[in-house]
Design an enzyme around this catalytic site. Structure first.
Site, PDB file in Angstrom:
ATOM      1  N   HIS A  99       1.561   6.511  13.083  1.00  0.00           N
ATOM      2  CA  HIS A  99       2.283   7.047  11.930  1.00  0.00           C
ATOM      3  C   HIS A  99       2.296   8.572  11.993  1.00  0.00           C
ATOM      4  CE1 HIS A  99      -1.968   6.733  10.741  1.00  0.00           C
ATOM      5  NE2 HIS A  99      -1.756   7.789   9.980  1.00  0.00           N
ATOM      6  N   HIS A 101       2.629  11.912   9.530  1.00  0.00           N
ATOM      7  CA  HIS A 101       2.624  12.445   8.167  1.00  0.00           C
ATOM      8  C   HIS A 101       3.681  13.542   8.070  1.00  0.00           C
ATOM      9  CE1 HIS A 101      -1.452  10.948   6.879  1.00  0.00           C
ATOM     10  NE2 HIS A 101      -1.647  10.922   8.184  1.00  0.00           N
TER      11      HIS A 101
HETATM   12  P1  AMP Z   1      -4.554   8.750   8.805  1.00  0.00           P
HETATM   13  O1  AMP Z   1      -5.842   9.212   8.179  1.00  0.00           O
HETATM   14  O2  AMP Z   1      -3.838   9.801   9.572  1.00  0.00           O
HETATM   15  O3  AMP Z   1      -4.767   7.470   9.599  1.00  0.00           O
HETATM   16  O4  AMP Z   1      -3.602   8.435   7.586  1.00  0.00           O
HETATM   17  C1  AMP Z   1      -3.557   7.212   6.928  1.00  0.00           C
HETATM   18  C2  AMP Z   1      -2.813   7.441   5.638  1.00  0.00           C
HETATM   19  O5  AMP Z   1      -2.393   6.194   5.129  1.00  0.00           O
HETATM   20  C3  AMP Z   1      -3.634   8.117   4.530  1.00  0.00           C
HETATM   21  O6  AMP Z   1      -3.025   9.355   4.177  1.00  0.00           O
HETATM   22  C4  AMP Z   1      -3.569   7.105   3.370  1.00  0.00           C
HETATM   23  O7  AMP Z   1      -3.439   7.719   2.109  1.00  0.00           O
HETATM   24  C5  AMP Z   1      -2.347   6.281   3.725  1.00  0.00           C
HETATM   25  N1  AMP Z   1      -2.330   4.931   3.200  1.00  0.00           N
HETATM   26  C6  AMP Z   1      -3.297   4.000   3.318  1.00  0.00           C
HETATM   27  N2  AMP Z   1      -2.907   2.848   2.717  1.00  0.00           N
HETATM   28  C7  AMP Z   1      -1.669   3.069   2.228  1.00  0.00           C
HETATM   29  C8  AMP Z   1      -0.726   2.266   1.511  1.00  0.00           C
HETATM   30  N3  AMP Z   1      -0.977   1.003   1.167  1.00  0.00           N
HETATM   31  N4  AMP Z   1       0.455   2.817   1.177  1.00  0.00           N
HETATM   32  C9  AMP Z   1       0.740   4.084   1.513  1.00  0.00           C
HETATM   33  N5  AMP Z   1      -0.099   4.893   2.191  1.00  0.00           N
HETATM   34  C10 AMP Z   1      -1.292   4.396   2.542  1.00  0.00           C
END
Ligand code: AMP
Length: 136
Positions: A99, A101
């Site tokens: 993913h 950001h």
């Molecule tokens: P990372 O730390 O780069 O793996 O980012 C994972 C991101 O996913 C974090 O910013 C979380 O806030 C986001 N996240 C986790 N679960 C969900 C969800 N159900 N819907 C939207 N974002 C999510």
């Protein structure tokens, strides 16, 4: 193998606030909203992260991330945007599904702090560059 949370979102098992979808890419608001409009852009097919996704599919995700960043500047009035992708837990990755950001930036007092310290002292930069270059 247990599905990760983003695979569950893709399969409609968990809801999301969708902003974009095509055959290969999905984008939705990050639940944490580090800043207003913080969006995640993901590949629909499962890959662990940026380092393991095939180039062509990675490009499709990055194309969408660019467009969302442009919209955040135009529509939300962001003064800047951080495009960030974490690879592996050591780099802060918590969801093991590729993913990107897209984090709009409005001012310096918001929830996202990126600090890059200068730790170059004592490193042999020519040797380091040569070592990396020979593997590319
Ligand atoms: P990372 O730390 O780069 O793996 O980012 C994972 C991101 O996913 C974090 O910013 C979380 O806030 C986001 N996240 C986790 N679960 C969900 C969800 N159900 N819907 C939207 N974002 C999510």
């Amino acid at each position: 193998m247990e599905k990760d949370i983003f695979c569950k979102i893709i399969d409609g098992e968990i809801p999301c606030h969708k902003v974009y979808e095509d055959d290969d890419v999905l984008a939705f608001l990050d639940i944490s909203q580090v800043t207003k409009g913080h969006t995640l852009v993901i590949s629909k097919k499962h890959y662990d992260n940026f380092l393991t996704i095939p180039q062509e599919e990675m490009h499709r995700v990055m194309d969408v991330a660019q467009r969302i960043g442009q919209v955040e500047v135009k529509l939300l009035g962001a003064r800047g945007v951080n495009i960030l992708t974490n690879c592996y837990p050591a780099a802060g990755q918590t969801v093991m599904h590729f993913h990107v950001h897209v984090i709009p930036r409005y001012n310096s007092e918001e929830g996202f702090i990126l600090e890059m310290k200068n730790n170059a002292e004592g490193l042999n930069l020519p040797a380091l560059a040569k070592e990396i270059k020979k593997e590319l």
